[in-house]
Every structure is written in structure tokens, then in C-alpha cells.
Scaffold this motif. Structure first.
Motif, PDB file in Angstrom:
ATOM      1  N   ALA A 193      44.585 -31.780 -21.675  1.00 31.63           N
ATOM      2  CA  ALA A 193      43.312 -31.427 -21.319  1.00 31.63           C
ATOM      3  C   ALA A 193      41.904 -31.613 -21.659  1.00 31.63           C
ATOM      4  N   LYS A 194      41.181 -32.277 -20.770  1.00 33.21           N
ATOM      5  CA  LYS A 194      39.945 -31.848 -21.058  1.00 33.21           C
ATOM      6  C   LYS A 194      39.511 -30.540 -21.726  1.00 33.21           C
ATOM      7  N   PRO A 195      38.843 -30.355 -22.867  1.00 34.87           N
ATOM      8  CA  PRO A 195      38.754 -28.823 -23.190  1.00 34.87           C
ATOM      9  C   PRO A 195      38.029 -28.116 -22.129  1.00 34.87           C
ATOM     10  N   SER A 196      37.908 -26.802 -21.557  1.00 34.20           N
ATOM     11  CA  SER A 196      36.631 -26.689 -21.527  1.00 34.20           C
ATOM     12  C   SER A 196      35.364 -25.700 -22.088  1.00 34.20           C
ATOM     13  N   TRP A 197      34.633 -25.416 -21.153  1.00 33.22           N
ATOM     14  CA  TRP A 197      33.347 -24.929 -21.969  1.00 33.22           C
ATOM     15  C   TRP A 197      32.752 -23.813 -20.895  1.00 33.22           C
ATOM     16  N   TYR A 198      31.634 -23.411 -22.435  1.00 31.99           N
ATOM     17  CA  TYR A 198      31.201 -22.192 -21.742  1.00 31.99           C
ATOM     18  C   TYR A 198      30.247 -21.671 -22.055  1.00 31.99           C
ATOM     19  N   VAL A 199      29.551 -20.910 -21.007  1.00 28.85           N
ATOM     20  CA  VAL A 199      27.969 -20.496 -21.907  1.00 28.85           C
ATOM     21  C   VAL A 199      28.438 -18.892 -22.241  1.00 28.85           C
ATOM     22  N   VAL A 200      27.642 -18.756 -23.543  1.00 27.01           N
ATOM     23  CA  VAL A 200      27.474 -17.564 -24.005  1.00 27.01           C
ATOM     24  C   VAL A 200      26.314 -16.764 -24.219  1.00 27.01           C
ATOM     25  N   GLN A 201      25.831 -16.027 -23.165  1.00 26.59           N
ATOM     26  CA  GLN A 201      24.441 -15.264 -23.699  1.00 26.59           C
ATOM     27  C   GLN A 201      24.443 -13.825 -24.338  1.00 26.59           C
ATOM     28  N   HIS A 202      23.516 -13.579 -25.195  1.00 27.22           N
ATOM     29  CA  HIS A 202      23.515 -12.703 -26.436  1.00 27.22           C
ATOM     30  C   HIS A 202      24.728 -13.181 -26.884  1.00 27.22           C
ATOM     31  N   PRO A 203      24.602 -13.813 -28.127  1.00 26.08           N
ATOM     32  CA  PRO A 203      26.228 -13.949 -28.443  1.00 26.08           C
ATOM     33  C   PRO A 203      26.528 -12.750 -29.979  1.00 26.08           C
ATOM     34  N   PHE A 204      25.335 -11.845 -30.161  1.00 18.28           N
ATOM     35  CA  PHE A 204      25.272 -11.862 -31.391  1.00 18.28           C
ATOM     36  C   PHE A 204      25.175  -9.954 -31.087  1.00 18.28           C
ATOM     37  N   THR A 205      24.910  -9.350 -29.764  1.00 16.19           N
ATOM     38  CA  THR A 205      25.060  -8.275 -29.464  1.00 16.19           C
ATOM     39  C   THR A 205      26.073  -7.631 -28.458  1.00 16.19           C
ATOM     40  N   ARG A 206      26.275  -8.111 -27.001  1.00 16.51           N
ATOM     41  CA  ARG A 206      27.171  -7.959 -26.388  1.00 16.51           C
ATOM     42  C   ARG A 206      27.687  -9.487 -25.858  1.00 16.51           C
ATOM     43  N   PRO A 207      27.997 -10.202 -26.128  1.00 19.96           N
ATOM     44  CA  PRO A 207      28.420 -11.593 -25.632  1.00 19.96           C
ATOM     45  C   PRO A 207      28.662 -11.082 -24.003  1.00 19.96           C
ATOM     46  N   GLU A 208      28.211 -12.052 -22.940  1.00 18.44           N
ATOM     47  CA  GLU A 208      28.149 -12.207 -22.001  1.00 18.44           C
ATOM     48  C   GLU A 208      28.809 -14.090 -21.791  1.00 18.44           C
ATOM     49  N   VAL A 209      30.419 -14.399 -21.355  1.00 15.48           N
ATOM     50  CA  VAL A 209      30.548 -15.224 -21.928  1.00 15.48           C
ATOM     51  C   VAL A 209      30.446 -16.533 -19.684  1.00 15.48           C
ATOM     52  N   SER A 210      30.717 -17.129 -19.713  1.00 13.40           N
ATOM     53  CA  SER A 210      30.387 -17.313 -17.785  1.00 13.40           C
ATOM     54  C   SER A 210      32.223 -17.796 -17.635  1.00 13.40           C
ATOM     55  N   ASN A 211      32.096 -18.438 -17.170  1.00 16.04           N
ATOM     56  CA  ASN A 211      33.439 -19.037 -16.110  1.00 16.04           C
ATOM     57  C   ASN A 211      33.480 -20.213 -16.789  1.00 16.04           C
ATOM     58  N   PRO A 212      34.544 -20.669 -16.838  1.00 17.61           N
ATOM     59  CA  PRO A 212      34.964 -22.443 -17.401  1.00 17.61           C
ATOM     60  C   PRO A 212      34.010 -23.453 -16.660  1.00 17.61           C
ATOM     61  N   TYR A 213      33.412 -24.262 -17.817  1.00 15.43           N
ATOM     62  CA  TYR A 213      33.064 -26.411 -16.988  1.00 15.43           C
ATOM     63  C   TYR A 213      33.405 -26.764 -17.802  1.00 15.43           C
ATOM     64  N   PRO A 214      33.753 -27.616 -16.507  1.00 18.08           N
ATOM     65  CA  PRO A 214      34.460 -28.671 -16.789  1.00 18.08           C
ATOM     66  C   PRO A 214      34.014 -30.317 -17.951  1.00 18.08           C
ATOM     67  N   SER A 215      32.388 -29.939 -18.299  1.00 14.71           N
ATOM     68  CA  SER A 215      32.236 -30.786 -19.515  1.00 14.71           C
ATOM     69  C   SER A 215      31.118 -30.302 -20.159  1.00 14.71           C
ATOM     70  N   SER A 216      31.065 -30.582 -20.807  1.00 12.37           N
ATOM     71  CA  SER A 216      30.024 -30.311 -21.850  1.00 12.37           C
ATOM     72  C   SER A 216      28.079 -30.411 -21.119  1.00 12.37           C
ATOM     73  N   SER A 217      28.157 -31.136 -20.341  1.00 10.33           N
ATOM     74  CA  SER A 217      26.925 -31.661 -19.605  1.00 10.33           C
ATOM     75  C   SER A 217      26.547 -30.772 -18.818  1.00 10.33           C
ATOM     76  N   PHE A 218      28.047 -29.489 -17.610  1.00  7.66           N
ATOM     77  CA  PHE A 218      27.755 -28.614 -16.923  1.00  7.66           C
ATOM     78  C   PHE A 218      27.149 -28.098 -17.588  1.00  7.66           C
ATOM     79  N   ALA A 219      28.112 -26.970 -18.194  1.00  7.84           N
ATOM     80  CA  ALA A 219      27.324 -25.993 -18.918  1.00  7.84           C
ATOM     81  C   ALA A 219      26.077 -26.419 -19.835  1.00  7.84           C
ATOM     82  N   LEU A 220      25.817 -26.789 -20.649  1.00  9.14           N
ATOM     83  CA  LEU A 220      23.922 -27.375 -21.268  1.00  9.14           C
ATOM     84  C   LEU A 220      23.402 -27.264 -19.680  1.00  9.14           C
TER      85      LEU A 220
END
Length: 79
Positions: free
Chosen positions: A2-29
């Protein structure tokens, strides 16, 4: 395999908030650009990892290496 799922991570060093998965890197970007409201410079740090203005866009493989709490497509957390 399967294709890898992509995620958007906000505030990675303090309190990471991870999004729901995206099907490709272009959607996540695109989602990271929408968070900022404009298209910012993208910095590729490693395979499966791009930084967009303080937000990480990464694959499931990289997110699990960083030990972020991420969900699969059904909303269940990976172990």
C-alpha cells in the motif's frame, strides 16, 4: 504494498497535533499551505519528510520513528 499515508504535524516540538492521514504528499503539502494561508518555502530534510514553515509533512514511517501518536484510515491509533 500500500502507498504510505502522509500526515501534517503542527507544533512538533511542544505539543504535536497530528492530522488525519492524506493519501499522498501533495495533498498533505496543500493542507500545510492552507494552515498558513499562503504557499511557503518547502525544505526537504530527509526521505519522507518536508518542513513547511514550522510544520512537518511526513509519511507514516517517519511519524512512527518520531513516536507521534498517529491514526490509520479507520481512526484507530497505531501501536
Amino acid at each position: 504494498m500500500a502507498k504510505p499515508s502522509w500526515y501534517v504535524v503542527q507544533h512538533p516540538f511542544t505539543r504535536p497535533e497530528v492530522s488525519n492521514p492524506y493519501p499522498s504528499s501533495s495533498f498533505a503539502l496543500d493542507a500545510a499551505d492552507k494552515i498558513h494561508g499562503e504557499r511557503l518555502r518547502r525544505i526537504k530534510l530527509a526521505d519522507h519528510e518536508v518542513w513547511v514553515g514550522g510544520i512537518i509533512v511526513c509519511s507514516r514511517i517517519r511519524a512512527m520513528q518520531y513516536k507521534f501518536k498517529i491514526k490509520d484510515w479507520q481512526g484507530r491509533y497505531y501501536a
